[in-house]
Design a protein around this motif. Sequence first.
Motif, PDB file in Angstrom:
ATOM      1  N   LEU A 172      10.790 -13.929  -0.311  1.00 40.78           N
ATOM      2  CA  LEU A 172      12.302 -13.369  -1.367  1.00 40.78           C
ATOM      3  C   LEU A 172      11.478 -12.685  -2.401  1.00 40.78           C
ATOM      4  CD1 LEU A 172      14.865 -15.987  -1.014  1.00 40.78           C
ATOM      5  CD2 LEU A 172      15.059 -13.915   0.123  1.00 40.78           C
ATOM      6  N   SER A 173      10.192 -12.913  -2.960  1.00 40.11           N
ATOM      7  CA  SER A 173       9.769 -12.498  -4.077  1.00 40.11           C
ATOM      8  C   SER A 173       9.704 -10.835  -3.763  1.00 40.11           C
ATOM      9  CB  SER A 173       8.377 -13.019  -4.251  1.00 40.11           C
ATOM     10  OG  SER A 173       7.908 -12.423  -5.636  1.00 40.11           O
ATOM     11  N   ILE A 174       9.389 -10.442  -2.386  1.00 34.16           N
ATOM     12  CA  ILE A 174       9.519  -9.036  -1.998  1.00 34.16           C
ATOM     13  C   ILE A 174      10.626  -8.527  -1.745  1.00 34.16           C
ATOM     14  CG2 ILE A 174       8.423  -7.321  -0.508  1.00 34.16           C
ATOM     15  CD1 ILE A 174       5.821  -8.915  -0.638  1.00 34.16           C
ATOM     16  N   LYS A 175      11.334  -9.313  -0.854  1.00 31.00           N
ATOM     17  CA  LYS A 175      12.731  -8.771  -0.329  1.00 31.00           C
ATOM     18  C   LYS A 175      13.889  -8.787  -1.355  1.00 31.00           C
ATOM     19  CE  LYS A 175      12.338  -9.179   4.380  1.00 31.00           C
ATOM     20  NZ  LYS A 175      12.766  -9.590   5.773  1.00 31.00           N
ATOM     21  N   ASN A 176      13.621  -9.505  -2.198  1.00 35.51           N
ATOM     22  CA  ASN A 176      14.927  -9.772  -3.366  1.00 35.51           C
ATOM     23  C   ASN A 176      14.433  -9.277  -4.701  1.00 35.51           C
ATOM     24  OD1 ASN A 176      16.059 -11.474  -5.739  1.00 35.51           O
ATOM     25  ND2 ASN A 176      17.541 -11.661  -4.107  1.00 35.51           N
ATOM     26  N   SER A 177      13.207  -9.224  -4.940  1.00 34.79           N
ATOM     27  CA  SER A 177      12.876  -8.785  -6.341  1.00 34.79           C
ATOM     28  C   SER A 177      12.141  -7.453  -6.061  1.00 34.79           C
ATOM     29  CB  SER A 177      12.012  -9.679  -7.021  1.00 34.79           C
ATOM     30  OG  SER A 177      12.387 -10.737  -7.377  1.00 34.79           O
ATOM     31  N   GLY A 178      10.974  -7.586  -5.176  1.00 27.51           N
ATOM     32  CA  GLY A 178      10.321  -6.214  -4.873  1.00 27.51           C
ATOM     33  C   GLY A 178      11.097  -5.183  -4.533  1.00 27.51           C
ATOM     34  N   VAL A 179      12.053  -5.476  -3.967  1.00 25.84           N
ATOM     35  CA  VAL A 179      12.869  -4.497  -3.165  1.00 25.84           C
ATOM     36  C   VAL A 179      13.581  -3.311  -4.129  1.00 25.84           C
ATOM     37  CG1 VAL A 179      15.128  -5.480  -3.097  1.00 25.84           C
ATOM     38  CG2 VAL A 179      14.554  -4.250  -1.195  1.00 25.84           C
ATOM     39  N   HIS A 180      13.829  -3.829  -5.404  1.00 22.97           N
ATOM     40  CA  HIS A 180      13.981  -3.006  -6.657  1.00 22.97           C
ATOM     41  C   HIS A 180      13.125  -1.834  -6.776  1.00 22.97           C
ATOM     42  CE1 HIS A 180      17.635  -4.463  -8.378  1.00 22.97           C
ATOM     43  NE2 HIS A 180      17.315  -5.698  -8.244  1.00 22.97           N
ATOM     44  N   GLU A 181      11.673  -2.237  -6.758  1.00 30.72           N
ATOM     45  CA  GLU A 181      10.836  -1.447  -7.065  1.00 30.72           C
ATOM     46  C   GLU A 181      10.457  -0.386  -5.835  1.00 30.72           C
ATOM     47  OE1 GLU A 181       9.410  -1.662  -9.739  1.00 30.72           O
ATOM     48  OE2 GLU A 181      10.277  -3.329 -10.431  1.00 30.72           O
ATOM     49  N   VAL A 198      -0.497  -5.826   0.319  1.00 32.59           N
ATOM     50  CA  VAL A 198      -0.121  -6.940  -0.481  1.00 32.59           C
ATOM     51  C   VAL A 198      -1.609  -7.728  -0.940  1.00 32.59           C
ATOM     52  CG1 VAL A 198       0.901  -9.099  -0.988  1.00 32.59           C
ATOM     53  CG2 VAL A 198       2.271  -7.268   0.397  1.00 32.59           C
ATOM     54  N   VAL A 199      -1.814  -7.778  -2.438  1.00 35.74           N
ATOM     55  CA  VAL A 199      -2.843  -8.383  -2.831  1.00 35.74           C
ATOM     56  C   VAL A 199      -2.569  -9.671  -3.592  1.00 35.74           C
ATOM     57  CG1 VAL A 199      -4.877  -8.303  -4.419  1.00 35.74           C
ATOM     58  CG2 VAL A 199      -4.208  -6.307  -3.154  1.00 35.74           C
ATOM     59  N   LEU A 200      -3.133 -10.855  -3.368  1.00 40.05           N
ATOM     60  CA  LEU A 200      -2.713 -11.960  -3.689  1.00 40.05           C
ATOM     61  C   LEU A 200      -3.723 -12.376  -4.925  1.00 40.05           C
ATOM     62  CD1 LEU A 200      -1.591 -13.749  -0.598  1.00 40.05           C
ATOM     63  CD2 LEU A 200      -0.241 -12.436  -2.114  1.00 40.05           C
ATOM     64  N   PRO A 201      -3.289 -12.532  -6.212  1.00 40.80           N
ATOM     65  CA  PRO A 201      -4.274 -12.977  -7.100  1.00 40.80           C
ATOM     66  C   PRO A 201      -4.189 -14.800  -7.374  1.00 40.80           C
ATOM     67  CG  PRO A 201      -2.405 -11.558  -8.142  1.00 40.80           C
ATOM     68  CD  PRO A 201      -1.957 -11.869  -6.750  1.00 40.80           C
ATOM     69  N   ARG A 202      -4.757 -15.152  -7.797  1.00 38.19           N
ATOM     70  CA  ARG A 202      -4.714 -16.640  -8.237  1.00 38.19           C
ATOM     71  C   ARG A 202      -3.289 -16.989  -8.627  1.00 38.19           C
ATOM     72  NH1 ARG A 202      -8.034 -19.147 -13.398  1.00 38.19           N
ATOM     73  NH2 ARG A 202      -8.047 -21.316 -12.563  1.00 38.19           N
ATOM     74  N   LEU A 319       5.614  -5.176   4.250  1.00 37.13           N
ATOM     75  CA  LEU A 319       4.478  -5.793   3.155  1.00 37.13           C
ATOM     76  C   LEU A 319       4.754  -7.251   3.317  1.00 37.13           C
ATOM     77  CD1 LEU A 319       6.081  -3.647  -0.023  1.00 37.13           C
ATOM     78  CD2 LEU A 319       3.786  -3.527   1.008  1.00 37.13           C
ATOM     79  N   GLY A 320       5.738  -7.801   3.840  1.00 35.43           N
ATOM     80  CA  GLY A 320       5.869  -9.280   4.289  1.00 35.43           C
ATOM     81  C   GLY A 320       4.886  -9.578   5.211  1.00 35.43           C
ATOM     82  N   GLN A 321       4.714  -8.685   6.093  1.00 36.05           N
ATOM     83  CA  GLN A 321       3.755  -8.921   7.280  1.00 36.05           C
ATOM     84  C   GLN A 321       2.338  -8.815   6.689  1.00 36.05           C
ATOM     85  OE1 GLN A 321       4.689  -6.162  10.198  1.00 36.05           O
ATOM     86  NE2 GLN A 321       6.906  -6.804  10.544  1.00 36.05           N
TER      87      GLN A 321
END
Length: 342
Positions: A172-181, A198-202, A319-321
């Motif tokens: 959801l972080s991508i589908k609900n928030s990131g989708v705006h970007e 997608v890069v995953l930081p700490r 991006l989720g994949q």
Amino acid sequence: MTGKKDSVLQIGVVGLGAIGREHVKRLTERITGCRVAAVSEMNQEIGRKTAEDYGAEFYADGLELINSPKVQAVMVATWDQAHAQYVMEAVKAGKYVFCEKPLAVEISECRAVVEAEQNLGKRIVQVGFMRRFDPGYIELKKTIQDGKIGQPLMVHCCHRNMSHAATMTSELSIKNSGVHEIDILRWLLEEDYVHGQVVLPRQSRISSREGLQDPQIVMLRTANGICIDVEISQSSGYGYDVQCEVVGDLGTARLPDPPKVITKTNCSRAAAIAPGWEDRFAEAYNIELQDWVDSVKRDTVCGASAWDGYMACLTASILGQCREEGGTAKEIEMPETPEFYK
Ligand code: ISE
């Protein structure tokens, strides 16, 4: 709706969560030429109370509300997973429908909506990507189009929420928030995407919980090679912060930070930061909804189309994949925009 310019548009709102309640209030107190005639909400107590407060009719069933002869136009503001079924019903009923973002969570649902709308032969769906109405983003787009910074090469963005709902997940972080970007940058640059990663930081200790990787960095490449990076965070801890800087070959252009009074006291300089999207984008929502009401009364639509909603969902899903596969880069194949949506 032709010829109804001076009448009062009767709107039915399905879903009264945070954004649904905001919209009911805004449509009643701020937007002219309309009224909330009906509301529907799974939580009947909230639904009935809102109906009473605003002099609207309560429907336990959203589908019944959509088909009511008392409702001329529909607003869908339920939780994301239910958007598609109500939009489909509105299209079936041939009623203008404003759907909060995202249009749907599954690509197949978005495809069904665009097919249904094309079969109807008329555009009646608007997706609530309100940033397209934000004066700051509009000025930024004009700056780019006027050629002031030359050819855009890169875009650096961040989307930081102060905190998140208990239901927030990595997806959801991508589908609900990131989708705006995803939507606003496609609109800003007028280019489709060809590549995502997608890069995953700490992991942040504040949002540390099962099923939520936070923050995430989304990288996109457009058809003309513009490289975009977006930091998406659900737990900045300090406020709601949306930034966008476009780097061109002649200069850079940055989204204005909403102007707030700056105080200087005690050897320090301070300005308030909005706690959430409700304040940060209040003006964008006002303009967006007034435009929607005015457009519907002119028998037309404005803003993001169902196609834009489909493209945003498609990109977010890929991006989720990428994230699920540990960040691998993927091609994004966006179908050509049909004539109907140009
Ligand atoms: C929320 O649903 C919104 O739509 C806000 O605009 C966005 O900034 C936030 O990240 C979402 O969760």
